[in-house]
Design an enzyme around this catalytic site. Structure first.
Site, PDB file in Angstrom:
ATOM      1  N   HIS A 266      -7.285  66.286 -41.378  1.00  0.00           N
ATOM      2  CA  HIS A 266      -8.324  66.450 -42.411  1.00  0.00           C
ATOM      3  C   HIS A 266      -7.986  67.683 -43.237  1.00  0.00           C
ATOM      4  CE1 HIS A 266     -12.113  66.196 -44.410  1.00  0.00           C
ATOM      5  NE2 HIS A 266     -12.937  66.577 -43.462  1.00  0.00           N
ATOM      6  N   HIS A 307      -4.296  58.371 -46.791  1.00  0.00           N
ATOM      7  CA  HIS A 307      -5.729  58.652 -46.896  1.00  0.00           C
ATOM      8  C   HIS A 307      -6.507  57.449 -46.380  1.00  0.00           C
ATOM      9  CE1 HIS A 307      -9.603  59.838 -48.579  1.00  0.00           C
ATOM     10  NE2 HIS A 307      -9.093  61.038 -48.644  1.00  0.00           N
ATOM     11  N   ASP A 365      -4.153  67.404 -50.364  1.00  0.00           N
ATOM     12  CA  ASP A 365      -3.554  68.530 -49.616  1.00  0.00           C
ATOM     13  C   ASP A 365      -2.090  68.742 -49.930  1.00  0.00           C
ATOM     14  OD1 ASP A 365      -5.728  67.368 -47.206  1.00  0.00           O
ATOM     15  OD2 ASP A 365      -5.818  69.395 -48.008  1.00  0.00           O
TER      16      ASP A 365
HETATM   17  C1  SDX Z   1      -8.268  64.906 -46.302  1.00  0.00           C
HETATM   18  O1  SDX Z   1     -11.666  61.419 -45.746  1.00  0.00           O
HETATM   19  C2  SDX Z   1     -11.499  62.236 -46.773  1.00  0.00           C
HETATM   20  O2  SDX Z   1     -12.038  62.024 -47.829  1.00  0.00           O
HETATM   21  C3  SDX Z   1     -10.623  63.429 -46.468  1.00  0.00           C
HETATM   22  C4  SDX Z   1     -10.267  64.314 -47.655  1.00  0.00           C
HETATM   23  C5  SDX Z   1     -11.488  65.026 -48.209  1.00  0.00           C
HETATM   24  O3  SDX Z   1     -11.427  65.437 -49.376  1.00  0.00           O
HETATM   25  O4  SDX Z   1     -12.441  65.262 -47.421  1.00  0.00           O
HETATM   26  O5  SDX Z   1      -9.667  63.555 -48.666  1.00  0.00           O
HETATM   27  C6  SDX Z   1      -9.304  65.414 -47.234  1.00  0.00           C
HETATM   28  O6  SDX Z   1      -8.457  64.978 -45.125  1.00  0.00           O
HETATM   29  C7  SDX Z   1      -7.022  64.278 -46.872  1.00  0.00           C
HETATM   30  C8  SDX Z   1      -6.061  63.740 -45.772  1.00  0.00           C
HETATM   31  C9  SDX Z   1      -5.261  64.910 -45.231  1.00  0.00           C
HETATM   32  N1  SDX Z   1      -4.474  64.526 -44.063  1.00  0.00           N
HETATM   33  C10 SDX Z   1      -3.152  64.420 -44.099  1.00  0.00           C
HETATM   34  O7  SDX Z   1      -2.470  64.557 -45.114  1.00  0.00           O
HETATM   35  C11 SDX Z   1      -2.516  64.176 -42.745  1.00  0.00           C
HETATM   36  C12 SDX Z   1      -1.504  63.029 -42.851  1.00  0.00           C
HETATM   37  N2  SDX Z   1      -2.219  61.798 -43.131  1.00  0.00           N
HETATM   38  C13 SDX Z   1      -2.652  61.027 -41.994  1.00  0.00           C
HETATM   39  O8  SDX Z   1      -2.809  61.596 -40.785  1.00  0.00           O
HETATM   40  C14 SDX Z   1      -3.465  59.799 -42.352  1.00  0.00           C
HETATM   41  O9  SDX Z   1      -2.947  59.274 -43.507  1.00  0.00           O
HETATM   42  C15 SDX Z   1      -4.969  59.970 -42.503  1.00  0.00           C
HETATM   43  C16 SDX Z   1      -5.564  60.575 -41.279  1.00  0.00           C
HETATM   44  C17 SDX Z   1      -5.274  60.842 -43.682  1.00  0.00           C
HETATM   45  C18 SDX Z   1      -5.555  58.607 -42.726  1.00  0.00           C
HETATM   46  O10 SDX Z   1      -5.313  57.893 -41.596  1.00  0.00           O
HETATM   47  P1  SDX Z   1      -5.905  56.386 -41.397  1.00  0.00           P
HETATM   48  O11 SDX Z   1      -6.664  55.923 -42.578  1.00  0.00           O
HETATM   49  O12 SDX Z   1      -6.595  56.337 -40.080  1.00  0.00           O
HETATM   50  O13 SDX Z   1      -4.634  55.541 -41.441  1.00  0.00           O
HETATM   51  P2  SDX Z   1      -3.771  55.236 -40.162  1.00  0.00           P
HETATM   52  O14 SDX Z   1      -3.572  56.501 -39.386  1.00  0.00           O
HETATM   53  O15 SDX Z   1      -4.360  54.055 -39.486  1.00  0.00           O
HETATM   54  O16 SDX Z   1      -2.349  54.881 -40.809  1.00  0.00           O
HETATM   55  C19 SDX Z   1      -2.043  53.573 -41.217  1.00  0.00           C
HETATM   56  C20 SDX Z   1      -0.537  53.501 -41.035  1.00  0.00           C
HETATM   57  C21 SDX Z   1      -0.078  53.836 -39.619  1.00  0.00           C
HETATM   58  O17 SDX Z   1       1.171  53.199 -39.448  1.00  0.00           O
HETATM   59  P3  SDX Z   1       1.221  51.805 -38.580  1.00  0.00           P
HETATM   60  O18 SDX Z   1       0.643  52.093 -37.211  1.00  0.00           O
HETATM   61  O19 SDX Z   1       0.373  50.815 -39.365  1.00  0.00           O
HETATM   62  O20 SDX Z   1       2.669  51.435 -38.516  1.00  0.00           O
HETATM   63  O21 SDX Z   1       0.100  54.487 -41.878  1.00  0.00           O
HETATM   64  C22 SDX Z   1       0.784  55.431 -41.062  1.00  0.00           C
HETATM   65  C23 SDX Z   1       0.203  55.313 -39.685  1.00  0.00           C
HETATM   66  O22 SDX Z   1       1.163  55.737 -38.711  1.00  0.00           O
HETATM   67  N3  SDX Z   1       0.518  56.752 -41.648  1.00  0.00           N
HETATM   68  C24 SDX Z   1       1.450  57.665 -41.853  1.00  0.00           C
HETATM   69  C25 SDX Z   1       0.775  58.737 -42.484  1.00  0.00           C
HETATM   70  N4  SDX Z   1      -0.523  58.434 -42.623  1.00  0.00           N
HETATM   71  C26 SDX Z   1      -0.673  57.197 -42.106  1.00  0.00           C
HETATM   72  N5  SDX Z   1       2.764  57.694 -41.569  1.00  0.00           N
HETATM   73  C27 SDX Z   1       3.416  58.811 -41.946  1.00  0.00           C
HETATM   74  N6  SDX Z   1       2.855  59.883 -42.542  1.00  0.00           N
HETATM   75  C28 SDX Z   1       1.539  59.866 -42.846  1.00  0.00           C
HETATM   76  N7  SDX Z   1       0.995  60.908 -43.462  1.00  0.00           N
END
Ligand code: SDX
Length: 425
Positions: A266, A307, A365
């Protein structure tokens, strides 16, 4: 307008269950499942992927189109034409202020920026090397010790005072957290400065010499705060709402929001982006890092990408990418070695099937950390900056919930543990 309905048919249930469907002013319809509990049925949605926890009129996101609206105004237009103080008023009151309302709001904020002197003593109980988010959780939570006894959260004037105090004092506490960590004296707020100029003053001024905030950096700081101000029911805002639904002290509720924001999935992602860029270290190392990201057995992720809601670009990332160029030019660090690594990562992510198939675009971010580093904010303070920007959003959601009929949040579960058994003997 005829009421929309949904029907649930289910093995073991004789008759289909009719459920009301509600339409928002825009966005997906929702199915009201509240009547199911009386029939002994729960819905199941870990992570709340498709669950609306409330109705809200504050912020709207269309993740498929990269749309973000604060009370209906597109974030791109607000970033270009508005400022953080005006957006705080907009989020709290549902409308843009006229010039007199804006001046009164800003004056009110300015006259609440100081914190009780006893809070200064709180800092000395932390180790100097403590993570700033740990200190912020404590310092903001401590405000509940100073504003509790005569606080009536059902009184709208009390709620407005809570909003002003938190928006005004959290930047002061954020700067105090930084000053404490580097052993410099706390700098008192300066009322002649704008919100963002004052923040830079409290962060970087010393008692030894005149400090004049750089207007380009102050503008970038203001844009960072504005872009982070709200984002509907994200994890930290949902935490604030859940804590607030028990009637808990609002200062303590915001502290719980800061706690949730700290996580690298997050708000902690902005710090993690810089750590990642430094770990990659050189463009030539990117292919190996991307291999690790794609490796299911490797937990490493591309921080600042992906996201839960945006399955297209995050409009905030676009604004920040442009702002980053201005700040780096102003600071004469256009050739920051991290920038080409960030740009190459973004290029790869936008072209590589692994990321395209998973809709992984740069989020807020990804670029915010690069700007904050250019302004001179230490990496471990990035999420504190995010919390400072998100405060008006957290408070607006708390106020919206308390201003309307609400129930204590209490999710159910799918129980998978042992059924009843007797204690042996
Ligand atoms: C913020 O919710 C909000 O509005 C948050 C925010 C706000 O303003 O409040 O926007 C702020 O938190 C932005 C997000 C910051 N986080 C990151 O940058 C961390 C990296 N991103 C992830 O951890 C992830 O993308 C999330 C947590 C942000 C979202 O995760 P989801 O929606 O639960 O998606 P998921 O984990 O189910 O991923 C789907 C697929 C998976 O692969 P498969 O199992 O389908 O093969 O995408 C992959 C994940 O492994 N994946 C990534 C990835 N994010 C998702 N793979 C590599 N790098 C990534 N960053």
């Amino acid at each position: 307008m005829t009421e929309k309905k949904a029907q649930l048919t289910m093995d073991g249930i004789d008759e289909p269950i009719e459920l009301p469907v509600y339409e928002g002013s825009t966005g997906p319809d929702v199915v009201d499942v509240r009547s199911l509990v009386a029939k002994g049925i729960f819905t199941y949605d870990p992570g709340f992927m498709s669950t609306a926890s409330c109705d809200s009129a504050i912020t709207y996101i269309d993740g498929s189109k990269g749309v973000l609206l604060y009370r209906g105004y597109p974030i791109e237009q607000l970033a270009e034409k508005s400022d953080f103080m005006e957006c705080c008023y907009l989020l709290l009151n549902g409308k843009l202020p006229d010039s007199e309302e804006k001046a009164t709001f800003i004056d009110n904020i300015k006259h609440h920026t100081m914190v009780h002197e006893q809070i200064c003593n709180l800092f000395t109980s932390f180790p100097r090397h403590a993570h700033p988010m740990a200190v912020m959780i404590g310092a903001v939570g401590a405000l509940s010790a100073f504003y509790h006894d005569d606080l009536k959260i059902n009184n709208i004037e009390h709620r407005k005072a809570v909003a002003v105090r938190l928006i005004a004092k959290i930047p002061t506490l954020a700067a105090m957290t930084y000053k404490y960590s580097i052993g410099q004296p706390f700098m008192y707020p300066r009322n002649e400065l704008s919100f963002s100029e004052n923040f830079l003053h409290m962060m970087f001024a010393t008692p030894c010499e005149e400090y004049v905030p750089n207007p380009v950096l102050a503008d970038a700081m203001d844009k960072i705060f504005l872009l982070h101000a709200d984002h509907e029911q994200n994890a930290s805002t949902s935490t604030v709402r859940l804590a607030g639904s028990t009637g808990a002290n609002p200062y303590a509720c915001i502290s719980s929001g800061i706690t949730a924001l700290w996580g690298p999935s997050h708000g902690g992602a902005n710090e993690a982006v810089l750590t990642m860029l430094n770990e990659i270290g050189d463009i030539s190392h990117i292919p190996d890092y991307i291999k690790r990201v794609k490796d299911k057995n490797d937990p490493v992720k591309l921080m600042g990408f992906g996201h839960r809601v945006y399955k297209n670009f995050d409009p905030r990332a676009h604004v920040l990418r442009d702002a980053a160029k201005n700040v780096m030019k102003e600071m004469g660090i256009e050739n920051d070695p991290l920038l080409p690594i960030a740009k190459e990562l973004e290029r790869i992510a936008l072209e590589d099937d692994y990321f395209i198939e998973r809709n992984l675009y740069p989020n807020v971010d990804f670029y915010s950390g690069i700007i904050l580093k250019a302004i001179g904010i230490p990496t471990n303070l990035f999420t504190v900056i995010f919390a400072t920007g998100r405060t008006p959003g957290w408070v607006a959601h708390w106020h919206e919930m308390i201003s309307n009929p609400f129930k204590i949040g209490r999710p159910r579960q799918l129980y998978t543990g042992p059924t009843q058994r007797d204690y042996p003997g």
